[in-house]
Structures are given as C-alpha cells and as structure tokens.
Design an enzyme around this catalytic site. Structure first.
Site, mmCIF file in Angstrom:
data_model
loop_
_atom_site.group_PDB
_atom_site.id
_atom_site.type_symbol
_atom_site.label_atom_id
_atom_site.label_comp_id
_atom_site.label_asym_id
_atom_site.label_seq_id
_atom_site.Cartn_x
_atom_site.Cartn_y
_atom_site.Cartn_z
ATOM 1 N N TYR A 21 64.916 8.419 12.673
ATOM 2 C CA TYR A 21 64.062 9.247 13.777
ATOM 3 C C TYR A 21 64.024 10.101 13.271
ATOM 4 O O TYR A 21 64.760 10.725 14.440
ATOM 5 C CB TYR A 21 65.864 8.881 14.524
ATOM 6 C CG TYR A 21 65.722 7.028 15.408
ATOM 7 C CD1 TYR A 21 64.596 6.683 15.807
ATOM 8 C CD2 TYR A 21 67.074 6.736 15.310
ATOM 9 C CE1 TYR A 21 65.071 4.970 15.879
ATOM 10 C CE2 TYR A 21 67.508 4.879 16.159
ATOM 11 C CZ TYR A 21 66.000 4.500 16.035
ATOM 12 O OH TYR A 21 66.201 3.316 17.080
ATOM 13 N N ASN A 44 69.151 -0.502 23.894
ATOM 14 C CA ASN A 44 67.581 -1.325 24.034
ATOM 15 C C ASN A 44 67.808 -2.957 22.512
ATOM 16 O O ASN A 44 66.120 -3.027 22.967
ATOM 17 C CB ASN A 44 66.034 -0.348 24.909
ATOM 18 C CG ASN A 44 65.758 0.419 23.321
ATOM 19 O OD1 ASN A 44 66.724 0.463 22.317
ATOM 20 N ND2 ASN A 44 64.853 1.045 23.610
ATOM 21 N N GLU A 101 59.081 2.952 7.540
ATOM 22 C CA GLU A 101 60.335 2.758 7.973
ATOM 23 C C GLU A 101 60.583 1.661 6.472
ATOM 24 O O GLU A 101 61.823 1.353 6.481
ATOM 25 C CB GLU A 101 60.681 1.658 8.748
ATOM 26 C CG GLU A 101 60.525 3.167 9.725
ATOM 27 C CD GLU A 101 59.832 3.059 11.855
ATOM 28 O OE1 GLU A 101 59.639 1.837 11.591
ATOM 29 O OE2 GLU A 101 60.239 3.365 12.254
HETATM 30 P P1 DAT Z 1 60.842 3.012 20.791
HETATM 31 O O1 DAT Z 1 61.972 2.437 20.061
HETATM 32 O O2 DAT Z 1 60.614 2.550 21.681
HETATM 33 O O3 DAT Z 1 59.568 3.341 19.678
HETATM 34 P P2 DAT Z 1 60.870 5.655 20.797
HETATM 35 O O4 DAT Z 1 61.243 5.941 19.193
HETATM 36 O O5 DAT Z 1 60.213 6.888 21.835
HETATM 37 O O6 DAT Z 1 60.589 4.245 21.809
HETATM 38 O O7 DAT Z 1 62.697 6.504 20.812
HETATM 39 C C1 DAT Z 1 64.053 5.792 19.741
HETATM 40 C C2 DAT Z 1 64.894 5.474 20.458
HETATM 41 O O8 DAT Z 1 65.689 6.544 21.306
HETATM 42 C C3 DAT Z 1 64.441 4.018 21.496
HETATM 43 O O9 DAT Z 1 64.759 3.048 21.310
HETATM 44 C C4 DAT Z 1 65.804 4.810 22.613
HETATM 45 C C5 DAT Z 1 65.678 6.025 22.453
HETATM 46 N N1 DAT Z 1 65.456 7.125 23.602
HETATM 47 C C6 DAT Z 1 64.152 7.045 23.624
HETATM 48 N N2 DAT Z 1 63.804 7.907 24.886
HETATM 49 C C7 DAT Z 1 65.045 8.459 25.226
HETATM 50 C C8 DAT Z 1 65.565 8.890 26.431
HETATM 51 N N3 DAT Z 1 64.827 9.140 27.282
HETATM 52 N N4 DAT Z 1 66.987 8.767 26.373
HETATM 53 C C9 DAT Z 1 68.023 8.210 25.836
HETATM 54 N N5 DAT Z 1 67.291 7.979 24.506
HETATM 55 C C10 DAT Z 1 65.876 7.414 24.961
#
Ligand code: DAT
Ligand code: MG
Length: 148
Positions: free
Chosen positions: A49, A112, A126
């Site tokens: 991440y 999620n 990844e």
């Molecule tokens: P995705 O998993 O759809 O690729 P991302 O890469 O933007 O989404 O974010 C990675 C993860 O971080 C996501 O699955 C859940 C968490 N996340 C994203 N936005 C968030 C927020 N606003 N508050 C809390 N957790 C969040």
C-alpha cells in the site's frame, strides 16, 4: 495472457467468503494460476500500500490488512485486470453496485472484502510482491476453447 493480483482481505476470510469469491472469477471464465492463504507482515503491507503512505487512513489500512489471514490469488485471462476491478465494484461498498463483490458483501470502505490490481503496472508489481515465480502454474484448461 494478462494476469492480475486479487486478494480476499481478512474480513472476507473471517466471513467465509473465500469460496464465494473464487467461484465468481471461476464462473466468469478466468483461470486461477496461483493461490495461497497467508499472513501479511507489516513490511509487506506497507510496501503493498506504498502509494497510500501519506493518506490519513494508512495506519488503519496496514493494521487491518495484517489483522488476520488473507487469501492471495493470481488470475489470468483476456482483460482480466479491468474486468476484475468491475467485478469487485467501487472502493466504497456504499457506492458499489449490487452484483459486485463489494456491493454484495461490504458495508464500509475500511472493510471492503477484496483487493485487486488497478493497472498492468500494479498487477506486475503486486504479483511479484506476493508470489515467487515457482508458485505460479502455467497450464492449459480444456474449457478455454469454449471461452475464447
Ligand atoms: P482500491 O482498493 O479500490 O484500489 P484504493 O487503492 O484507493 O482503493 O485504496 C486502498 C484501500 O484503502 C481501499 O481498498 C480501502 C482503503 N481506503 C481507501 N480510501 C479510504 C478512506 N477514505 N478511508 C478509509 N480507508 C480507505
Ligand atoms: Mg488500489
């Protein structure tokens, strides 16, 4: 053929959704080429991440993804990266459509259920982060003539 990295997150494992999620991608017509149940270390979580390091939720995200076993997978197929993202639904389950994994099984963005690579570059990164080359199986399936 294109490959992507998908992962059932700790909430999905705890909620007995591994089979359901594998089933969806199997039925779609994609091919499973690697899979393992694993406990993610803090180092691996931070690396995975890394793009979110500066975000306010980064600490919670790392804590959550390391809070229990995940089911890591590599799936193969035509346009599998973007199609898997569609099948997952939007990041926030409250906005994810019914019929998607997050739309059907999630409630809040912090839990999620599933991760999926968002581009060819992140898929390659990844897959290599989570799997050794010898954990990915190259094989042919008899149904491919009926899918392609
Ligand atoms: P995705 O998993 O759809 O690729 P991302 O890469 O933007 O989404 O974010 C990675 C993860 O971080 C996501 O699955 C859940 C968490 N996340 C994203 N936005 C968030 C927020 N606003 N508050 C809390 N957790 C969040
Ligand atoms: Mg992402």
């Amino acid at each position: 053929m294109e490959k992507t990295f998908l992962m059932v997150k700790p909430d999905g494992v705890q909620r007995n959704l591994v089979g359901e999620i594998v089933n969806r991608f199997e039925r779609k017509g994609f091919k499973l080429v690697g899979a393992k149940l694993m406990q993610i270390s803090e180092e691996l979580a931070s690396e995975h991440y890394g793009e979110h390091k500066e975000r306010p939720f980064f600490g919670e995200l790392v804590e959550f993804i390391t809070s229990g076993p995940v089911f890591a997978m590599v799936w193969e197929g035509e346009k599998v990266i973007s199609t898997a993202r569609e099948m997952m639904g939007k990041t926030n389950p409250a906005e994810a459509l019914p019929g998607t994994v997050r739309g059907d099984f999630g409630v809040t963005v912090g839990k999620n259920v599933i991760h999926g690579s968002d581009s060819p570059e992140s898929a390659e990164r990844e897959i290599n982060l989570f799997f050794n080359q010898n954990e990915l199986i190259s094989y042919s399936k008899q149904d491919s003539n009926w899918i392609y």
